[in-house]
Structures are given as structure tokens and as C-alpha cells.
Write an enzyme that holds these catalytic residues in place. Structure first.
Site, mmCIF file in Angstrom:
data_model
loop_
_atom_site.group_PDB
_atom_site.id
_atom_site.type_symbol
_atom_site.label_atom_id
_atom_site.label_comp_id
_atom_site.label_asym_id
_atom_site.label_seq_id
_atom_site.Cartn_x
_atom_site.Cartn_y
_atom_site.Cartn_z
ATOM 1 C CE LYS A 176 -4.342 0.843 2.464
ATOM 2 N NZ LYS A 176 -4.988 0.655 3.773
HETATM 3 O O1 G3P Z 1 -7.854 1.212 5.311
HETATM 4 C C1 G3P Z 1 -7.998 2.548 5.320
HETATM 5 C C2 G3P Z 1 -9.376 3.126 5.576
HETATM 6 O O2 G3P Z 1 -10.379 2.188 5.384
HETATM 7 C C3 G3P Z 1 -9.459 3.962 6.815
HETATM 8 O O3 G3P Z 1 -10.729 4.136 7.318
HETATM 9 O O4 G3P Z 1 -12.254 4.776 9.146
HETATM 10 O O5 G3P Z 1 -9.825 5.357 9.318
HETATM 11 O O6 G3P Z 1 -11.308 6.538 7.710
HETATM 12 P P1 G3P Z 1 -11.041 5.253 8.433
#
Ligand code: G3P
Length: 217
Positions: free
Chosen positions: A83
Site C-alpha cells: 500500500k
Molecule cells: O484502510 C484505510 C481506511 O479504510 C481507513 O478508514 O475509518 O480510518 O477513515 P477510516
């Protein structure tokens, strides 16, 4: 639509793998920090539990170090996807790693033109962050629809991975928008099973069945 779980919690992922519905996993530095423990031990265990792609994120900001980190993360298991962030260095690293045959997930995507660049850099996955756009008063799902349209216009093979999912409605709408994958936090994944009419139906079937006094086994 492929279902990925957005978590670095090994025990939770091992349990969810038993559903047979998990196609992959995404992690990020915050999720690794939350899970605790050594990143390589955790990734090794996750990759063994779930055969699909497991995204592991580089933490460097410069091209050369991103490449070194990406190549090292890929030695953990054959199902690791590297990533990288959507920055000039990140997309340069994406192009190099992709040319070397490594699957790359470009993360922190907040606009359709960023997604266009990622596809041109050979990304395997693009991760638009729906929830974080919604948090800021924008329509995150509209971004997924725009990326889908652009990728379809030009036949880009980059898979749209709806990320930063906060609700079961996000999952439904990502599927309707034609996202190839959605990465879902464990709690939201478990909520996908739920409907009050399922519970009520099960209760009344059970009551009626018990009244017959019969047994299937
Ligand atoms: O994997 C990255 C992403 O899904 C992060 O989500 O909830 O931290 O905005 P969030």
C-alpha cells in the site's frame, strides 16, 4: 463485490475467516498500532489465515525508501499487496513496484483525478476514502461513481476498493456503484448479517416448531 476486512487484529481476522466470506484484508499504520505487536508477525499470521490480498502499507515518504519498504513487506507472504500513499513519490513507487510484478494498493485517494493518476501508474487497487469525505461534508460515494465511470471509459484494470466504510449503507451503495471491493471494519461486516425481520422470523419458526414436539435429528 469482494469483501475485505479493514483491520490488523489477528484474532479477529482468524475468526472472520471462518465465515468463508472474506476475500482479503487491508491494514494501515494506525490499524497496526491499534492491534499492537510486531508488524511482520501480525502480517504473517493474517496472510496465513486469509489467502486473498492483504494490504500492508509503507510508512516512508520518499520514493527510494518506499521501494525498499514495499519490497521487504512483499517478502512476508505471496499474498501481500503493497500500500502506497497517493503522492508523487507514492505513484512513482507504485509504477516501479507494479512493473516488478508486485500488487499495489494506492491509498488516501480523495479525488477522481487522483484515481486517474493511480490507474496510469499501474495500481492494482485504488482506495477512495468514503467516510472521511462524508466527515468533511462531501459525498464520498459520488467519488466511487466517478472513478468507476473513468476506469470504464478507458478500460483501466485497476480495481476500485471502497475504503473508510462507516455503515452498512456504505457497503450497499458501494456495491450499487460498481466498486470491485469494499474494505469493511469488523463491526460493520458483522452488522451486514442483521435484519430485525430475520430475527423475528426465526423466533416464530422456532416457537411453531417446538409446539409440534418433533425433532429432525
Ligand atoms: O484502510 C484505510 C481506511 O479504510 C481507513 O478508514 O475509518 O480510518 O477513515 P477510516
Amino acid at each position: 463485490m469482494k469483501i475485505f476486512i479493514d483491520s490488523a487484529d489477528v484474532k479477529e481476522l482468524q475468526t472472520l475467516a471462518q465465515t468463508g466470506l472474506v476475500d482479503g484484508v487491508t491494514t494501515n499504520p494506525s490499524l497496526v498500532a491499534k492491534a499492537g505487536g510486531n508488524i511482520f508477525d501480525g502480517l504473517r499470521a493474517i496472510c496465513a489465515a486469509i489467502p486473498g490480498p492483504v494490504s500492508a502499507e509503507v510508512v516512508a515518504a520518499d520514493y527510494e525508501t518506499m521501494l525498499a519498504e514495499g519490497r521487504k513487506l512483499r517478502t512476508v507472504a505471496s499474498n501481500i499487496a503493497v500500500k502506497v500513499p497517493l503522492t508523487p513519490d507514492g505513484l512513482r513507487a507504485c509504477a516501479t513496484l507494479s512493473k516488478e510484478g508486485h500488487p499495489v494498493n494506492v491509498t488516501l485517494c480523495f479525488s477522481a483525478v487522483q484515481a486517474l493518476l493511480a490507474a496510469k501508474a499501474g495500481a492494482t487497487f485504488i482506495s477512495p476514502f468514503l467516510g472521511r469525505l462524508d466527515d468533511g461534508g462531501q459525498d464520498g460515494m459520488e467519488l466511487v461513481r466517478e472513478i468507476r465511470a473513468i476506469y470504464d471509459n478507458y478500460g483501466f484494470k485497476t480495481q476500485v476498493l471502497a475504503a473508510s466504510i462507516r455503515t452498512t449503507l456504505h457497503v450497499r451503495d458501494a456495491a450499487l456503484a460498481g466498486a470491485d471491493c469494499a474494505t469493511i471494519p469488523p463491526a460493520i461486516f458483522k452488522a451486514l448479517y442483521k435484519h430485525h425481520l430475520t430475527d423475528a422470523g426465526l423466533e416464530s419458526f422456532g416457537k411453531d416448531w417446538r409446539a409440534t414436539g418433533q425433532s429432525i435429528l
